[in-house]
Write an enzyme that holds these catalytic residues in place. Structure first.
Site, short mmCIF file in Angstrom:
data_model
loop_
_atom_site.label_atom_id
_atom_site.label_comp_id
_atom_site.label_asym_id
_atom_site.label_seq_id
_atom_site.Cartn_x
_atom_site.Cartn_y
_atom_site.Cartn_z
N SER A 65 -13.27 -1.54 11.92
CA SER A 65 -13.70 -2.48 10.88
C SER A 65 -12.82 -3.73 10.88
O SER A 65 -13.31 -4.86 10.73
CB SER A 65 -13.64 -1.80 9.51
OG SER A 65 -13.92 -2.72 8.47
N GLY A 70 -11.66 -8.25 10.05
CA GLY A 70 -10.32 -8.59 9.58
C GLY A 70 -9.89 -7.65 8.46
O GLY A 70 -10.61 -6.74 8.07
N LEU A 72 -9.57 -6.85 4.86
CA LEU A 72 -10.27 -7.35 3.68
C LEU A 72 -9.40 -7.37 2.43
O LEU A 72 -9.60 -8.19 1.53
CB LEU A 72 -11.52 -6.51 3.41
CG LEU A 72 -12.52 -6.41 4.57
CD1 LEU A 72 -13.77 -5.67 4.12
CD2 LEU A 72 -12.88 -7.79 5.09
N GLY A 89 -0.59 0.00 1.33
CA GLY A 89 -1.41 -0.49 2.44
C GLY A 89 -0.95 -0.06 3.82
O GLY A 89 -1.28 -0.72 4.82
N GLU A 90 -0.24 1.06 3.91
CA GLU A 90 0.25 1.46 5.23
C GLU A 90 -0.89 1.80 6.19
O GLU A 90 -0.79 1.56 7.41
CB GLU A 90 1.21 2.66 5.12
CG GLU A 90 1.88 2.99 6.45
CD GLU A 90 3.02 4.00 6.34
OE1 GLU A 90 3.36 4.60 7.38
OE2 GLU A 90 3.56 4.15 5.23
N ARG A 91 -2.00 2.33 5.67
CA ARG A 91 -3.15 2.61 6.54
C ARG A 91 -3.67 1.32 7.17
O ARG A 91 -3.98 1.28 8.37
CB ARG A 91 -4.27 3.28 5.75
CG ARG A 91 -4.04 4.74 5.43
CD ARG A 91 -5.22 5.34 4.68
NE ARG A 91 -6.40 5.44 5.53
CZ ARG A 91 -7.49 4.68 5.39
NH1 ARG A 91 -7.56 3.76 4.45
NH2 ARG A 91 -8.52 4.84 6.20
N ARG A 92 -3.78 0.26 6.36
CA ARG A 92 -4.24 -1.03 6.89
C ARG A 92 -3.25 -1.58 7.91
O ARG A 92 -3.63 -2.17 8.92
CB ARG A 92 -4.42 -2.03 5.73
CG ARG A 92 -5.75 -1.91 5.01
CD ARG A 92 -5.68 -2.55 3.64
NE ARG A 92 -5.09 -1.66 2.65
CZ ARG A 92 -4.53 -2.06 1.53
NH1 ARG A 92 -4.46 -3.35 1.24
NH2 ARG A 92 -4.03 -1.19 0.67
N ARG A 127 -1.85 -1.69 -24.98
CA ARG A 127 -2.33 -2.53 -26.07
C ARG A 127 -3.69 -2.04 -26.55
O ARG A 127 -4.47 -1.50 -25.77
CB ARG A 127 -2.48 -3.99 -25.60
CG ARG A 127 -1.18 -4.73 -25.43
CD ARG A 127 -1.37 -5.98 -24.59
NE ARG A 127 -2.62 -6.69 -24.89
CZ ARG A 127 -3.14 -7.62 -24.09
NH1 ARG A 127 -2.56 -7.93 -22.96
NH2 ARG A 127 -4.26 -8.23 -24.42
#
Length: 279
Positions: A65, A70, A72, A89-92, A127
């Protein structure tokens, strides 16, 4: 709509991960973070990352992908000497290496800014004036940019894990429905039945919810009708059905050209016959 840290670079295919419109810490994040296109050689994994196993098949699919579209969603890193250590984001990161890329988009923060933003998010979640979409966005940000699981989010804010997961599901609603929900101050219970509906049908339901005061049970009944035409018919005769229920004191459904009156006992039937006779 403003594109910010949650959306990534303008040159990338738009994502639907975290929408700045509903991010309660967006302005603070804009001040302390920046998005950079980092060389992969300057990025290092977190040695304390508890996740050690990455499914090879899933990594291969993600790599394919990335080759085509790129990255995403930017990874999140903090400065560590002359390197950038991955927070989320280690997989990316791994898939980008496999895809033969040399750079990766990253949200860059300092360690102190990362910690402060996490605290700020948690304070904002607690809140009472946050609407359900803002809460869901805050949970998604803790999950996607701070690498927290629903269980970890649960322990930090004092809500059950299932409540966290259910609120996160609201982000499956189309953006236009999220905006309507916020504009009209709809509650989470009113929004959950809309998940999985078409955008058009969800808009019809919200219109009727606002004008006629549909209950959550009624929204669920409309959804269970299945076909859009059936759902529309249920909405069309909502006021008439309400009047019948009030007059008869029994549950009433209107489907197509049929009026269905439900009774549970002989006494209910007698009351129904009496009411119909009086009418």
């Amino acid at each position: 709509m403003k594109k910010g840290l949650g959306r990534g670079f303008d040159s990338l295919i738009p994502t639907e991960i975290i929408d700045d419109e509903f991010d309660p810490t967006h302005e603070e994040d804009e001040r302390v973070s920046k998005i950079e296109d980092l060389p992969l050689v300057s990025v290092v994994p977190n040695p304390d990352q508890p996740r050690r196993h990455f499914d090879e098949t899933a990594l291969k699919a993600l790599s394919g992908s990335i080759k085509e579209h790129g990255v995403l969603q930017p990874i999140v890193v903090v400065r560590a000497g002359d390197k950038y250590q991955i927070v989320a984001g280690e997989r990316r990161f791994r898939a980008s290496i496999t895809a033969g890329r040399t750079h990766i988009p990253a949200i860059v923060r300092s360690v102190s800014d990362q910690n402060q933003l996490e605290l700020s998010l948690i304070e904002n979640i607690q809140r009472e004036d946050l609407n359900p979409i803002e809460q869901a966005t805050a949970y998604a940000k803790l999950r996607d940019q701070f690498n927290l699981t629903p269980a970890q989010i649960s322990s930090r804010i004092g809500k059950s894990e299932i409540a966290i997961v259910n609120t996160l599901r609201l982000l499956q609603l189309p953006l236009s429905i999220q905006q309507l929900a916020t504009q009209h101050h709809l509650k989470e219970g009113q929004l959950r039945p809309l998940i999985g509906m078409s955008e058009n049908n969800a808009k019809i339901v919200i219109d009727k919810l606002i004008s006629d005061g549909l209950t959550v049970r009624e929204i669920e009944q409309i959804k269970s009708a299945g076909k859009p035409k059936s759902a529309g018919m249920g909405l069309r005769y909502h006021k008439e059905r309400k009047k019948l229920e009030e007059h008869l004191g029994l549950p009433v459904n209107i489907r197509g050209q049929q009026i269905i009156i439900k009774f549970k006992s002989d006494d209910d039937l007698k009351k129904l016959l009496s009411a119909l006779t009086r009418a």
